[in-house]
Write a protein that holds these residues in place. Structure first.
Motif, mmCIF file in Angstrom:
data_model
loop_
_atom_site.group_PDB
_atom_site.id
_atom_site.type_symbol
_atom_site.label_atom_id
_atom_site.label_comp_id
_atom_site.label_asym_id
_atom_site.label_seq_id
_atom_site.Cartn_x
_atom_site.Cartn_y
_atom_site.Cartn_z
ATOM 1 N N VAL A 157 0.789 -0.889 0.099
ATOM 2 C CA VAL A 157 0.035 0.196 0.071
ATOM 3 C C VAL A 157 1.176 1.056 -0.013
ATOM 4 O O VAL A 157 1.102 2.362 -0.915
ATOM 5 C CB VAL A 157 -1.070 0.133 1.498
ATOM 6 N N ARG A 158 2.053 1.722 0.837
ATOM 7 C CA ARG A 158 2.863 2.282 0.645
ATOM 8 C C ARG A 158 3.873 2.592 -1.035
ATOM 9 O O ARG A 158 3.235 3.599 -0.837
ATOM 10 C CB ARG A 158 4.086 2.381 1.908
ATOM 11 N N LYS A 159 3.709 0.968 -1.157
ATOM 12 C CA LYS A 159 4.089 1.575 -2.638
ATOM 13 C C LYS A 159 3.828 1.827 -3.903
ATOM 14 O O LYS A 159 3.990 2.982 -4.631
ATOM 15 C CB LYS A 159 5.143 0.544 -3.601
ATOM 16 N N LEU A 160 2.444 1.744 -3.763
ATOM 17 C CA LEU A 160 0.994 2.105 -4.474
ATOM 18 C C LEU A 160 0.798 3.398 -4.352
ATOM 19 O O LEU A 160 0.754 4.428 -5.386
ATOM 20 C CB LEU A 160 -0.212 1.607 -4.125
ATOM 21 N N ASN A 161 1.173 3.967 -2.625
ATOM 22 C CA ASN A 161 0.881 5.983 -2.825
ATOM 23 C C ASN A 161 2.097 6.938 -2.810
ATOM 24 O O ASN A 161 1.086 7.915 -3.110
ATOM 25 C CB ASN A 161 0.088 5.476 -1.569
ATOM 26 N N PHE A 162 2.929 5.933 -3.569
ATOM 27 C CA PHE A 162 4.471 7.084 -3.141
ATOM 28 C C PHE A 162 3.687 7.883 -4.537
ATOM 29 O O PHE A 162 3.154 8.378 -5.509
ATOM 30 C CB PHE A 162 5.898 6.022 -3.833
ATOM 31 N N TYR A 163 4.429 9.176 -4.495
ATOM 32 C CA TYR A 163 4.473 9.933 -5.282
ATOM 33 C C TYR A 163 4.459 9.950 -6.181
ATOM 34 O O TYR A 163 5.753 9.059 -6.513
ATOM 35 C CB TYR A 163 5.267 11.429 -4.755
ATOM 36 N N GLY A 164 5.187 10.655 -7.749
ATOM 37 C CA GLY A 164 4.993 9.713 -9.119
ATOM 38 C C GLY A 164 6.387 10.515 -9.278
ATOM 39 O O GLY A 164 6.197 12.078 -8.124
ATOM 40 N N THR A 165 6.987 10.322 -10.460
ATOM 41 C CA THR A 165 8.389 11.025 -10.718
ATOM 42 C C THR A 165 7.255 12.327 -11.516
ATOM 43 O O THR A 165 8.173 13.669 -12.240
ATOM 44 C CB THR A 165 8.904 10.544 -11.895
ATOM 45 N N THR A 166 6.390 12.258 -13.011
ATOM 46 C CA THR A 166 5.695 12.999 -13.882
ATOM 47 C C THR A 166 4.947 13.117 -13.132
ATOM 48 O O THR A 166 3.961 14.647 -14.052
ATOM 49 C CB THR A 166 6.192 12.263 -14.966
ATOM 50 N N ASP A 167 3.974 12.700 -12.477
ATOM 51 C CA ASP A 167 2.507 12.965 -12.706
ATOM 52 C C ASP A 167 2.336 12.588 -10.724
ATOM 53 O O ASP A 167 3.534 12.088 -10.417
ATOM 54 C CB ASP A 167 1.522 12.344 -13.014
ATOM 55 N N ARG A 168 1.142 12.589 -10.238
ATOM 56 C CA ARG A 168 0.962 12.479 -8.664
ATOM 57 C C ARG A 168 2.069 13.397 -7.934
ATOM 58 O O ARG A 168 2.480 12.827 -7.239
ATOM 59 C CB ARG A 168 1.021 11.449 -8.767
ATOM 60 N N ASN A 169 2.339 14.236 -8.697
ATOM 61 C CA ASN A 169 3.765 14.743 -7.576
ATOM 62 C C ASN A 169 3.839 15.840 -7.227
ATOM 63 O O ASN A 169 4.847 16.558 -6.593
ATOM 64 C CB ASN A 169 4.757 14.260 -8.860
ATOM 65 N N VAL A 170 2.031 16.303 -6.374
ATOM 66 C CA VAL A 170 2.031 17.774 -6.321
ATOM 67 C C VAL A 170 1.700 17.885 -4.363
ATOM 68 O O VAL A 170 0.891 16.738 -3.929
ATOM 69 C CB VAL A 170 1.286 18.548 -6.674
ATOM 70 N N THR A 171 2.421 18.204 -4.076
ATOM 71 C CA THR A 171 2.177 18.078 -1.881
ATOM 72 C C THR A 171 0.946 19.222 -1.512
ATOM 73 O O THR A 171 -0.032 19.815 -2.228
ATOM 74 C CB THR A 171 3.328 18.297 -1.639
ATOM 75 N N PRO A 172 0.347 18.634 -0.364
ATOM 76 C CA PRO A 172 -0.753 19.564 -0.211
ATOM 77 C C PRO A 172 -0.983 20.991 -0.166
ATOM 78 O O PRO A 172 -1.269 21.871 0.090
ATOM 79 C CB PRO A 172 -0.862 18.975 1.590
ATOM 80 N N TYR A 173 0.618 21.465 0.310
ATOM 81 C CA TYR A 173 1.020 22.289 0.149
ATOM 82 C C TYR A 173 1.520 23.417 -1.339
ATOM 83 O O TYR A 173 2.339 24.022 -1.580
ATOM 84 C CB TYR A 173 2.031 23.220 1.183
ATOM 85 N N HIS A 174 0.910 22.731 -2.768
ATOM 86 C CA HIS A 174 1.533 22.771 -3.990
ATOM 87 C C HIS A 174 2.694 23.088 -4.244
ATOM 88 O O HIS A 174 3.243 23.611 -5.237
ATOM 89 C CB HIS A 174 0.515 24.081 -3.930
ATOM 90 N N GLN A 175 4.015 22.444 -3.662
ATOM 91 C CA GLN A 175 4.879 21.733 -4.178
ATOM 92 C C GLN A 175 5.506 21.069 -5.410
ATOM 93 O O GLN A 175 5.035 19.996 -4.298
ATOM 94 C CB GLN A 175 5.937 22.186 -2.920
ATOM 95 N N THR A 176 5.989 21.096 -6.033
ATOM 96 C CA THR A 176 5.707 19.949 -7.099
ATOM 97 C C THR A 176 7.404 19.183 -6.278
ATOM 98 O O THR A 176 8.291 19.822 -6.566
ATOM 99 C CB THR A 176 6.407 20.704 -8.931
ATOM 100 N N VAL A 177 7.284 18.129 -6.323
ATOM 101 C CA VAL A 177 8.127 17.244 -6.345
ATOM 102 C C VAL A 177 9.047 17.015 -7.362
ATOM 103 O O VAL A 177 8.874 16.062 -8.021
ATOM 104 C CB VAL A 177 7.780 15.676 -5.254
ATOM 105 N N GLU A 178 10.432 17.315 -7.265
ATOM 106 C CA GLU A 178 11.548 17.383 -8.873
ATOM 107 C C GLU A 178 12.017 15.959 -8.218
ATOM 108 O O GLU A 178 12.733 16.439 -9.864
ATOM 109 C CB GLU A 178 11.600 18.576 -8.994
ATOM 110 N N ASP A 179 12.076 15.280 -7.371
ATOM 111 C CA ASP A 179 13.822 15.291 -7.219
ATOM 112 C C ASP A 179 13.338 14.194 -6.548
ATOM 113 O O ASP A 179 14.407 12.963 -5.515
ATOM 114 C CB ASP A 179 14.550 15.589 -6.250
ATOM 115 N N ASN A 180 12.236 12.880 -6.863
ATOM 116 C CA ASN A 180 11.576 12.171 -5.928
ATOM 117 C C ASN A 180 12.684 10.581 -5.848
ATOM 118 O O ASN A 180 12.742 10.403 -7.515
ATOM 119 C CB ASN A 180 10.350 11.834 -6.453
ATOM 120 N N ILE A 181 13.401 10.335 -5.223
ATOM 121 C CA ILE A 181 13.774 8.865 -5.454
ATOM 122 C C ILE A 181 13.598 8.006 -4.387
ATOM 123 O O ILE A 181 14.289 6.506 -4.444
ATOM 124 C CB ILE A 181 15.703 8.759 -5.252
#
Length: 787
Positions: free
Chosen positions: A389-413
């Motif tokens: 379930v954790r892996k299913l909900n991880f942030y993506g690298t090109t989509d599903r990558n915006v946080t609740p404070y509207h910062q885009t996660v650009e360095d997701n590893i």
């Protein structure tokens, strides 16, 4: 004449001692273990030193009707007794701009242990005994001591914040499945080895020198000036090292420094204030404890579609840093997960307890614990391995990558990092083996959990994201380095010295790191938010490069070569076709009247934050990590052991892998302690009962994992232009300890065949583990009866 040698070897043939990315020991490690490292209480006492003791209130909330200090003043050795009437400036030591925390209580006591006065005597024993002679008459007032009591009157100590992404309400209504619950998260005592302490030495006119154990020298400088009604420039604050801080010395040192300075200026004699450990516990703030109400919507596969979370915190009687701390709890309530639609709100509640304050992670750990509880609930509801379930909900690298404070996660590893740890730790095979073990053992149950970490790096208060440094080069080639960061055992000075050594290509032994002082580098930011190496390393690099540019220009003219033919190497300064010793270049530059001193400055780029809108980019980048924990629980007693822990952590291109690995190990143990053995408890009168090592249990050697494997992520430099592409490592590892909490939960869940989420709260003491087991069995029996 300078030493000159023809260049007949490559410039990179010798590597300097102490280069960046090398594993080098802490610059004071040998002094720490031998006892040679000087802390404030080790400084030779000035002639006429006075010892200061605080007189503390014995009520949690009361009006002071009278305070008779005659016996205190008449006690042997007493030189001065000071109260609010003796303060020449403002009776306030509050952090930030709120000014709601008095140095001494006047007519209103707001927590048990609130300082009322200070007594200065010839010896520490005399001061301690005299302080007990005060006669104070109180009128008792109703005391609000916990979150439940604070919710009723609804008094906030600081304005709350709400983050919104998408439409959480609509998403929850439309979700195929929903669940809700409440999570309780306990606080934590900093338990630094060196207690709070300050030594103030009065100077001429308005001047005062304050040696104090603080992470924020400039704030102490401003507070002391504020209390004494003198210019900040008249106050010099100096910090050579601290015996630990963990956030507890970011604002809490204000009281001790201001009090010592007040006594020093009033009496004209040096004054030292070092509280007993019990008083230190009672007087100083802790990590905030929280109650988190959560609702989550999800589908049958376990994908989270929407969340609504309310973070209620016990903040204490004054704001301190509760606003930023509860803000950061919201910033990290997503951890590594994309929620799609989210509403997150803080509720910073005023209570008649000591004002809680910064603690390693600064609210982020509490937010992450809530995120992991939500994921665990979804996993149990869908009957899946929580890791899936954790892996299913991880942030993506090109989509599903915006946080609740509207910062885009650009360095997701986080995806590849978890995959590597999962394989290295043999997670799947061990999970099957643990299920088999549990099936064969009626009383001992094992648990296993893998939890991730994504932690934002930068101060959310944007102005703090700046740093300064000062470098002098002397004519013998030795280098004096000073910067605005403070050394509290984490190795900051070693890392910054490595940066400077690398710039000049000189061995690190040539560099002398001096005490942090407001007299050399002004307007410093706190050494906090894991930003010490980032901002101070960059500032020192900036100063070093300014000096290098001067030396290159001078050398080119002096030796008649083009500036491009001048280079700093490990074997000396290459000038055209010859090598000149570094010290000879420096001496020649001095003779040529070239300045050999430079200041450096750095401010973190790209960041911005609009708190009112709950939107922006509060963090320059994220640090990642993950841990696998395995535990064994005795279901008859609730006692447990941590059998094995495997950690893979992201330090970017580490400045010093040895120091960083030490921070990962120490941070994990501290996080594990917070979530397991460390429990704060106040009685009905508002007295802290866990106020000493006898009643407050930090992890001991026997509590460490029996098998402890730690690796740093390789070949993963920071995508941002940080100092040598490294990443901060002070705070993020603490949250790796969440894996132990969830391993305990997994072990507890086995008593009900993993059909129900145990909802294990923190700290998961043996008592709480046992009560959760009993409750879970009752719930399981109820389900069977209902079926």
């Amino acid at each position: 004449m300078p030493d000159r040698n023809p260049i007949d070897i490559p410039a990179a043939a010798r590597r300097i001692d102490g280069a960046v990315h090398d594993s080098r020991r802490h610059e004071s490690a040998h002094k720490h273990v031998s006892g040679e490292a000087l802390y404030i209480d080790d400084i030779a006492e000035p002639a006429g030193l006075l010892h200061v003791q605080l007189g503390l209130a014995s009520r949690a909330h009361a009006r002071v009707l009278s305070m008779d200090l005659a016996a205190v003043r008449a006690a042997p050795g007493v030189v001065a007794v000071l109260t609010t009437v003796d303060i020449p400036g403002v009776n306030d030591i509050g952090a930030g701009q709120r000014h709601d925390e008095p140095l001494f209580a006047t007519d209103l006591v707001q927590y048990h242990g609130h300082p009322l006065f200070a007594v200065a005597a010839e010896t520490r024993d005399q001061a301690r005994r005299a302080a007990q002679l005060a006669r104070v008459e109180y009128e008792a007032l109703p005391a609000v001591l916990d979150i439940a009591g604070a919710r009723d009157p609804g008094t906030l100590v600081t304005p709350p914040m709400t983050l919104r992404l998408g439409d959480a309400e609509a998403a929850l209504k439309a979700a195929p499945r929903t669940l809700s619950g409440r999570l309780t998260i306990g606080g934590q005592e900093h338990f630094y080895l060196e207690s709070q302490i300050a030594l103030a030495i009065p100077g001429e006119d308005e001047d005062v020198l304050v040696h104090v154990s603080t992470q924020h020298p400039s704030e102490v400088q401003h507070i002391v000036a504020h209390v004494l009604d003198i210019p900040a420039g008249a106050v010099t604050v100096e910090v050579r090292r601290m015996g630990g801080g963990f956030g507890g010395k970011e604002t809490q040192a204000n009281l001790f420094a201001a009090c010592a300075a007040l006594v020093a200026k009033k009496t004209g004699r040096a004054a030292k204030l070092r509280p007993d450990r019990d008083d230190d516990f009672r007087i100083t703030g802790k990590r905030h404890d929280f109650e988190v109400d959560y609702q989550v919507g999800f589908d049958d596969q376990g994908r989270i579609l929407g969340t609504d979370m309310l973070f209620a915190a016990r903040c204490g009687f004054a704001a301190d840093l509760s606003g930023p701390v509860t803000d950061r709890a919201l910033f990290h309530a997503d951890n590594c997960y994309f929620y799609g639609n989210a509403r997150m709100a803080s509720l910073p509640l005023k209570t008649n307890t000591v004002s809680n304050t910064a603690f390693r992670g600064f609210g982020g750990p509490q937010g992450m614990v809530a995120a992991e509880r939500v994921v665990e609930e979804v996993a149990f509801a869908t009957g899946q391995d929580p890791l899936d379930v954790r892996k299913l909900n991880f942030y993506g690298t090109t989509d599903r990558n915006v946080t609740p404070y509207h910062q885009t996660v650009e360095d997701n590893i986080i995806g590849p990092l978890v995959e590597e740890l999962e394989a290295w730790s043999d997670y799947r095979t061990r999970r099957q083996a643990i299920r088999a073990f549990n099936g064969a053992n009626p009383y001992l149950k094992k648990g296993l959990a893998l939890t991730p970490v994504k932690f934002g790096i930068s101060f959310t208060f944007t102005p703090y994201n700046q740093g300064g440094a000062l470098i002098h080069i002397y004519t013998d080639g030795s280098i004096h380095l000073n910067h605005g960061g403070t050394e509290m055992g984490q190795g900051l000075n070693t890392k910054v010295a490595q940066v400077v050594a690398d710039e000049f290509q000189v061995d690190i032994g040539r560099i002398r790191i001096t005490a942090t002082t407001t007299g050399k580098v002004p307007n410093t930011s706190a050494t906090a938010a894991s930003s010490g190496s980032d901002i101070n390393g960059k500032a020192a690099q900036n100063a070093a490069r300014a000096l290098k540019a001067r030396l290159v220009e001078f050398a080119a003219g002096h030796w008649g070569v083009d500036a491009s033919a001048v280079a700093f190497t490990a074997d000396g300064v290459a000038v055209g076709g010859q090598l000149v010793a570094f010290k000879d270049v420096v001496k020649a530059a001095y003779m040529g009247r070239i300045s050999l001193s430079a200041t450096g400055y750095y401010k973190t780029p790209k960041i911005h934050w609009d708190r009112a809108k709950g939107q922006g980019r509060p963090f320059l980048y994220y640090a990642y990590g993950a841990a696998v924990a395995e535990v064994t629980v005795d279901t008859l007693t609730g006692e447990y052991v941590v059998d094995r822990v495997d950690i893979l952590h992201d330090c970017g291109d580490s400045l010093n892998p040895a120091l960083d690995k030490g921070q990962v190990e120490g941070g994990f143990i501290q996080g594990m302690g917070w979530l397991t053995t460390e429990e704060l408890w106040w009685d009905a009168q508002g007295r802290l009962r866990t106020h000493a090592p006898s009643t407050y249990k930090i992890p001991a050697c026997g509590d460490r994992p029996r098998q402890f494997n730690v690796r740093l992520m390789r070949n993963s430099p920071n995508v941002e232009d940080t100092i040598h592409r490294s990443k901060a490592v002070g705070e993020p590892p603490l949250m790796l300890g969440i894996a132990v909490l969830h391993a305990l939960s997994d072990a507890v869940a086995s008593v009900a065949d993993h059909r129900l989420c145990p909802q294990l709260d923190a700290p998961a003491t043996p008592e709480r583990v046992l009560m959760t087991i009993d409750r879970l069995r009752a719930r399981a029996a109820g389900c069977e009866d209902g079926a």
